[in-house]
Design a protein around this motif. Structure first.
Motif, PDB file in Angstrom:
ATOM      1  N   PHE A  87       0.826  -1.204   0.000  1.00 57.18           N
ATOM      2  CA  PHE A  87       0.000   0.000   0.000  1.00 57.18           C
ATOM      3  C   PHE A  87       0.858   1.251   0.000  1.00 57.18           C
ATOM      4  O   PHE A  87       0.599   2.207  -0.745  1.00 57.18           O
ATOM      5  CB  PHE A  87      -0.921  -0.022   1.223  1.00 57.18           C
ATOM      6  CG  PHE A  87      -1.875   1.115   1.272  1.00 57.18           C
ATOM      7  CD1 PHE A  87      -2.878   1.233   0.342  1.00 57.18           C
ATOM      8  CD2 PHE A  87      -1.767   2.092   2.242  1.00 57.18           C
ATOM      9  CE1 PHE A  87      -3.757   2.285   0.374  1.00 57.18           C
ATOM     10  CE2 PHE A  87      -2.628   3.144   2.287  1.00 57.18           C
ATOM     11  CZ  PHE A  87      -3.633   3.240   1.350  1.00 57.18           C
ATOM     12  N   ILE A  88       1.937   1.239   0.812  1.00 56.58           N
ATOM     13  CA  ILE A  88       2.804   2.412   0.874  1.00 56.58           C
ATOM     14  C   ILE A  88       3.534   2.607  -0.445  1.00 56.58           C
ATOM     15  O   ILE A  88       3.722   3.737  -0.919  1.00 56.58           O
ATOM     16  CB  ILE A  88       3.770   2.278   2.071  1.00 56.58           C
ATOM     17  CG1 ILE A  88       2.990   2.475   3.354  1.00 56.58           C
ATOM     18  CG2 ILE A  88       4.893   3.272   2.000  1.00 56.58           C
ATOM     19  CD1 ILE A  88       3.794   2.287   4.593  1.00 56.58           C
TER      20      ILE A  88
ATOM     21  N   LEU B 189       3.403   5.895  -2.744  1.00 57.97           N
ATOM     22  CA  LEU B 189       4.570   6.685  -3.133  1.00 57.97           C
ATOM     23  C   LEU B 189       4.638   6.863  -4.641  1.00 57.97           C
ATOM     24  O   LEU B 189       4.989   7.945  -5.132  1.00 57.97           O
ATOM     25  CB  LEU B 189       5.844   6.011  -2.617  1.00 57.97           C
ATOM     26  CG  LEU B 189       6.292   6.449  -1.235  1.00 57.97           C
ATOM     27  CD1 LEU B 189       7.580   5.767  -0.857  1.00 57.97           C
ATOM     28  CD2 LEU B 189       6.490   7.946  -1.190  1.00 57.97           C
ATOM     29  N   VAL B 190       4.281   5.810  -5.408  1.00 57.76           N
ATOM     30  CA  VAL B 190       4.314   5.927  -6.876  1.00 57.76           C
ATOM     31  C   VAL B 190       3.318   6.974  -7.352  1.00 57.76           C
ATOM     32  O   VAL B 190       3.646   7.882  -8.137  1.00 57.76           O
ATOM     33  CB  VAL B 190       4.014   4.554  -7.502  1.00 57.76           C
ATOM     34  CG1 VAL B 190       3.754   4.710  -8.992  1.00 57.76           C
ATOM     35  CG2 VAL B 190       5.180   3.618  -7.298  1.00 57.76           C
ATOM     36  N   PHE B 191       2.087   6.888  -6.836  1.00 58.29           N
ATOM     37  CA  PHE B 191       1.078   7.868  -7.257  1.00 58.29           C
ATOM     38  C   PHE B 191       1.442   9.281  -6.808  1.00 58.29           C
ATOM     39  O   PHE B 191       1.226  10.246  -7.541  1.00 58.29           O
ATOM     40  CB  PHE B 191      -0.295   7.481  -6.706  1.00 58.29           C
ATOM     41  CG  PHE B 191      -0.955   6.416  -7.508  1.00 58.29           C
ATOM     42  CD1 PHE B 191      -1.394   6.671  -8.794  1.00 58.29           C
ATOM     43  CD2 PHE B 191      -1.128   5.156  -6.991  1.00 58.29           C
ATOM     44  CE1 PHE B 191      -1.994   5.694  -9.542  1.00 58.29           C
ATOM     45  CE2 PHE B 191      -1.730   4.165  -7.730  1.00 58.29           C
ATOM     46  CZ  PHE B 191      -2.164   4.426  -9.015  1.00 58.29           C
TER      47      PHE B 191
ATOM     48  N   CYS C 182       4.634   8.472   4.994  1.00 52.73           N
ATOM     49  CA  CYS C 182       4.613   7.020   4.883  1.00 52.73           C
ATOM     50  C   CYS C 182       5.036   6.359   6.189  1.00 52.73           C
ATOM     51  O   CYS C 182       4.551   5.269   6.512  1.00 52.73           O
ATOM     52  CB  CYS C 182       5.505   6.555   3.758  1.00 52.73           C
ATOM     53  SG  CYS C 182       4.800   6.911   2.179  1.00 52.73           S
ATOM     54  N   VAL C 183       5.934   7.004   6.956  1.00 50.83           N
ATOM     55  CA  VAL C 183       6.289   6.470   8.275  1.00 50.83           C
ATOM     56  C   VAL C 183       5.054   6.415   9.172  1.00 50.83           C
ATOM     57  O   VAL C 183       4.772   5.408   9.828  1.00 50.83           O
ATOM     58  CB  VAL C 183       7.404   7.327   8.915  1.00 50.83           C
ATOM     59  CG1 VAL C 183       7.620   6.929  10.346  1.00 50.83           C
ATOM     60  CG2 VAL C 183       8.683   7.170   8.147  1.00 50.83           C
ATOM     61  N   GLY C 184       4.269   7.489   9.155  1.00 49.38           N
ATOM     62  CA  GLY C 184       3.044   7.497   9.949  1.00 49.38           C
ATOM     63  C   GLY C 184       2.034   6.487   9.459  1.00 49.38           C
ATOM     64  O   GLY C 184       1.366   5.816  10.255  1.00 49.38           O
ATOM     65  N   LEU C 185       1.948   6.327   8.132  1.00 48.11           N
ATOM     66  CA  LEU C 185       1.005   5.364   7.556  1.00 48.11           C
ATOM     67  C   LEU C 185       1.380   3.939   7.932  1.00 48.11           C
ATOM     68  O   LEU C 185       0.528   3.117   8.279  1.00 48.11           O
ATOM     69  CB  LEU C 185       1.007   5.534   6.044  1.00 48.11           C
ATOM     70  CG  LEU C 185      -0.178   5.016   5.263  1.00 48.11           C
ATOM     71  CD1 LEU C 185      -1.398   5.778   5.693  1.00 48.11           C
ATOM     72  CD2 LEU C 185       0.060   5.208   3.794  1.00 48.11           C
ATOM     73  N   TYR C 186       2.692   3.644   7.892  1.00 51.20           N
ATOM     74  CA  TYR C 186       3.190   2.328   8.307  1.00 51.20           C
ATOM     75  C   TYR C 186       2.819   2.069   9.759  1.00 51.20           C
ATOM     76  O   TYR C 186       2.384   0.973  10.118  1.00 51.20           O
ATOM     77  CB  TYR C 186       4.699   2.289   8.109  1.00 51.20           C
ATOM     78  CG  TYR C 186       5.361   1.040   8.603  1.00 51.20           C
ATOM     79  CD1 TYR C 186       5.366  -0.103   7.829  1.00 51.20           C
ATOM     80  CD2 TYR C 186       5.983   1.005   9.840  1.00 51.20           C
ATOM     81  CE1 TYR C 186       5.963  -1.251   8.276  1.00 51.20           C
ATOM     82  CE2 TYR C 186       6.589  -0.124  10.294  1.00 51.20           C
ATOM     83  CZ  TYR C 186       6.574  -1.259   9.513  1.00 51.20           C
ATOM     84  OH  TYR C 186       7.167  -2.395   9.973  1.00 51.20           O
ATOM     85  N   CYS C 187       2.973   3.106  10.612  1.00 46.46           N
ATOM     86  CA  CYS C 187       2.652   2.950  12.025  1.00 46.46           C
ATOM     87  C   CYS C 187       1.180   2.626  12.206  1.00 46.46           C
ATOM     88  O   CYS C 187       0.814   1.749  12.976  1.00 46.46           O
ATOM     89  CB  CYS C 187       3.031   4.218  12.776  1.00 46.46           C
ATOM     90  SG  CYS C 187       2.843   4.102  14.532  1.00 46.46           S
TER      91      CYS C 187
END
Lengths: 173, 112
Positions: A91-92, A96-98, B12-17
């Motif tokens: 998902f991440i 990131l790509v979008f 993305c760090v927050g999303l991973y968390c």
């Protein structure tokens, strides 16, 4: 260049806050990230935001420590960790790509679109008489935003009172 | 461009968390990190090279200021973030009182 250093520090503090086992240490790392954000606002020429972020950050840390004091617990190890991790990373990666393709459409860093705020800058002082243009926009040009903000804060307070009240729990054993 | 990407990595760090961790307090910390990154991104969009703060002075030219509109919006966002944090923390305290744990996989019992 300072803003790169501050962002790298914030990423580092965020990773520490995510990965450390102790909850209080995690909160301290989060507050380090918040204070770095306040510094970053100062570097980006937003002093009123820096002051607000400082106060809000300290309040957040106090509230979160109230929530987690004496309540540390060992993390569970069992469960579907593999599927969880793979789904999260996928998902991440998609995100990131979008976001990379979306960032190409944005104006370059340092050259903002000033279509609306150019008029605020040009006529802000003569129309409102306030030297700080952020206050002029918040309280005069876009004062409905401030009104809605106050409404949201009151809704949040009502929600907290409704969630944490003691009345109405007498039937439980 | 690289500044924006660093900001998205922080997001993305927050999303991973949020997606990976099972402790409710960790999820709240992830929410806080996401909020920081979004605030920083909005202020970065309004930044102008060699600009100065949008506060008028007597003898300075007006045409070199950073964007005050995004700063006014972010000022609203910061305070709303505090309200959100208070609400989420109160829900977490209530869940701890009821279930005795912060682990979201243990919070399964349906009780009215």
């Amino acid at each position: 260049m300072e803003i790169h250093l501050i962002l790298l520090f914030m990423i580092f503090a965020g990773i520490v806050a995510v990965e450390v086992k102790d909850l209080i240490s995690s909160l301290i790392a989060l507050s380090a990230a918040g204070l770095a954000l306040s510094l970053g606002f100062l570097v980006l020429k937003a002093p009123s935001l820096a002051i607000t972020q400082l106060v809000v950050e300290i309040l957040c840390v106090i509230i979160l420590i109230r929530a987690t004091i004496n309540k540390d617990l060992p993390m569970v190890k069992d469960g579907r960790w593999f599927f969880n991790t793979v789904a999260t990373v996928l998902f991440i990666g998609c995100f990131l790509v979008f976001s990379y393709f979306a960032l190409k459409e944005l104006p370059a860093f340092g050259q903002p679109l000033m279509r609306v705020s150019g008029e605020y800058l040009a006529g802000g002082f003569t129309q409102t008489g306030v030297a700080n243009l952020v206050s002029a926009i918040t309280l005069n040009f876009r004062s409905y935003d401030a009104l809605a903000e106050a409404a949201i804060i009151f809704a949040s307070i009502i929600g907290v009172l409704a969630i944490t009240r003691r009345i109405g729990k007498t039937n439980e054993q | 461009m690289s500044t924006y990407l660093l900001c998205f990595i922080l997001f993305c760090v927050g999303l991973y968390c949020i997606l990976r961790k099972r402790n409710i307090v960790k999820i709240i910390i992830g929410l806080g990190i996401i909020e920081y990154s979004v605030n920083m991104f909005l202020v970065l969009i309004g930044y102008r090279m060699q600009g100065r703060a949008p506060i008028l002075a007597k003898d300075q030219a007006i045409n070199n200021m950073v964007d005050p509109l995004t700063q006014a919006m972010v000022l609203t966002t910061i305070v709303i973030g505090l309200a959100l944090m208070v609400l989420v923390v109160s829900i977490a305290i209530r869940i701890y009182e009821k279930y005795g744990t912060f682990d979201i996989t243990k919070i399964r019992r349906l009780r009215g």
